[in-house]
Design a protein around this motif. Structure first.
Motif, short mmCIF file in Angstrom:
data_model
loop_
_atom_site.label_atom_id
_atom_site.label_comp_id
_atom_site.label_asym_id
_atom_site.label_seq_id
_atom_site.Cartn_x
_atom_site.Cartn_y
_atom_site.Cartn_z
N GLU A 104 11.87 -16.41 4.10
CA GLU A 104 12.69 -16.72 2.88
C GLU A 104 13.51 -18.13 3.19
O GLU A 104 13.93 -18.76 2.47
N THR A 305 -1.88 -18.82 -6.00
CA THR A 305 -0.78 -18.67 -5.47
C THR A 305 -0.49 -17.19 -5.37
O THR A 305 -1.05 -16.32 -5.92
N ASP A 307 2.56 -14.17 -3.64
CA ASP A 307 4.07 -13.93 -3.48
C ASP A 307 4.17 -13.70 -2.00
O ASP A 307 3.19 -13.16 -1.17
N SER A 309 5.36 -11.32 -0.36
CA SER A 309 4.92 -9.85 -0.19
C SER A 309 3.55 -9.64 -0.25
O SER A 309 3.13 -8.54 0.50
N GLU A 310 2.72 -10.57 -0.41
CA GLU A 310 1.23 -10.42 -0.73
C GLU A 310 0.65 -11.48 0.82
O GLU A 310 -0.34 -11.89 0.55
N THR A 330 4.43 -18.48 -2.77
CA THR A 330 5.72 -18.56 -3.56
C THR A 330 6.98 -17.40 -2.91
O THR A 330 6.41 -16.29 -2.55
N VAL A 331 7.95 -17.82 -2.86
CA VAL A 331 9.15 -17.11 -2.37
C VAL A 331 10.15 -16.91 -3.47
O VAL A 331 10.87 -17.83 -4.03
N ALA A 332 10.37 -15.66 -3.80
CA ALA A 332 11.39 -15.44 -4.97
C ALA A 332 12.90 -15.02 -4.17
O ALA A 332 12.79 -14.36 -3.31
#
Length: 333
Positions: A104, A305, A307, A309-310, A330-332
């Motif tokens: 992150e 793409t 996440d 977590s994946e 991608t990073v939320a």
């Protein structure tokens, strides 16, 4: 402050990666802390994780990743040209033993950070630099590719292969793409390949010589290496160059010049670190790529793409070789 960070505690498959809370800290001298918004996946990370990279893992737990896009959060002592709030991208100019961007938040050397051009989002900003710096650095900076030259490239549907097609087109050279099956032929033509040769059913040397009037290609851009360089060497023009930038075959690579009676064959290896770690080369490369992005000649080709977590699933997909272009995580926040 902690951040979700991908670590692995042993060498192995994608399943060895874990998402853990790690203390981030402040950037040291010459470093920048970035809030990571997107991460570009590269084959080097698979090799590092499995213990087959050119640099071994020195300690566990180990980190991964060198290519990301995000926003500057803090700068260390002596860092000039960057301030909090600026959108940036990182380029793979540092060791994964020292820094990793699968997180992150990440601290990276300021020398490996580039300002993100206006209009380039995080996903694209995490997907353009490694491919284009590799293709530009090898073919233009090192090779001196010029208008009218021909370049033959394998692994053409990879992110670097597609960037090499775009770079050749931008320079005025002719890109000829090699692919193992016809499944990706139309996609490669759409990306700008002048010709696509299906290696499983066509004679590469015959097709290349026909396309070049018997001259051969001034450049061969080889991501595979191994015994196949003997066949690729046959299509190199007199005093042409065979550039080996990858080793996907995993097999020993001969030098075919002498055994084929080709004294004028130039053959060299290339790694993107040659461009990313040298300030003047990186400056020229960044200007070239930024110009191409602004004109529309260059763009990120993103296959899919995932996440953060994946990350395990993302690496499984990367190893499947089913993609055309880049895989981005991608990073939320």
């Amino acid at each position: 402050m902690t951040a979700k960070t991908v670590l692995f505690h042993e060498l192995g498959g994608p399943e060895v990666m874990r998402l853990e809370d790690v203390e981030v800290g402040e950037p040291g001298p010459g470093e920048v802390r970035i809030r990571v918004d997107a991460i570009g996946l590269n084959r080097a990370e698979v090799l590092f994780r499995t213990g087959h990279y050119i640099e071994p893992v020195k300690r566990f737990p180990a980190r991964l990743g060198t290519e990301a896009a995000g926003v500057v959060e803090a700068v260390g002592e002596g860092v000039e040209g960057f301030r909090p709030g600026q959108p940036v991208s990182t380029v793979p100019g540092f060791s994964q033993n020292g820094h990793g961007v699968y997180a992150e938040r990440a601290i990276v050397p300021a020398a490996s950070v580039l300002h993100r051009p206006e209009g380039i989002g995080a996903v694209e900003g995490a997907a353009v630099w490694m491919p284009y710096l590799t293709a530009y650095g090898a073919l233009v900076e090192v090779g001196g590719m010029r208008p009218g030259d021909t370049v033959v490239l394998n692994a053409a549907s990879s992110s670097v292969g597609l960037a090499a097609i775009h770079v050749a087109d931008r320079v005025g050279a002719t890109p000829i793409a090699l692919t193992r099956t016809a499944a990706k032929k139309e996609a490669l033509l759409k990306e700008g390949a002048a010709e696509v040769i299906v290696t499983g059913s066509e004679d590469v040397a015959e097709r290349v010589l026909a396309a070049t009037g018997g001259r051969g290609a001034e450049f061969v851009f080889d991501a595979v290496a191994g015994p196949g360089v003997r066949d690729l060497a046959r299509v190199v023009a007199d005093d042409g160059t065979l550039l080996v930038y990858g080793a996907l075959s995993g097999e020993p690579t001969p030098y075919p010049g002498i055994e084929l009676g080709m004294p004028a064959l130039n053959m060299r290896t290339y790694t993107m670190i040659e461009t990313a770690s040298r300030p003047e080369r990186l400056r020229r490369a960044a200007a070239f790529v930024t110009s191409g992005l602004r004109s529309g000649a260059f763009r990120a080709v993103v296959d899919r793409t995932f996440d953060l977590s994946e990350i395990v699933e993302a690496h499984r997909y990367l190893e499947s070789n089913a993609q055309v272009g880049k895989i981005v995580v991608t990073v939320a926040h």
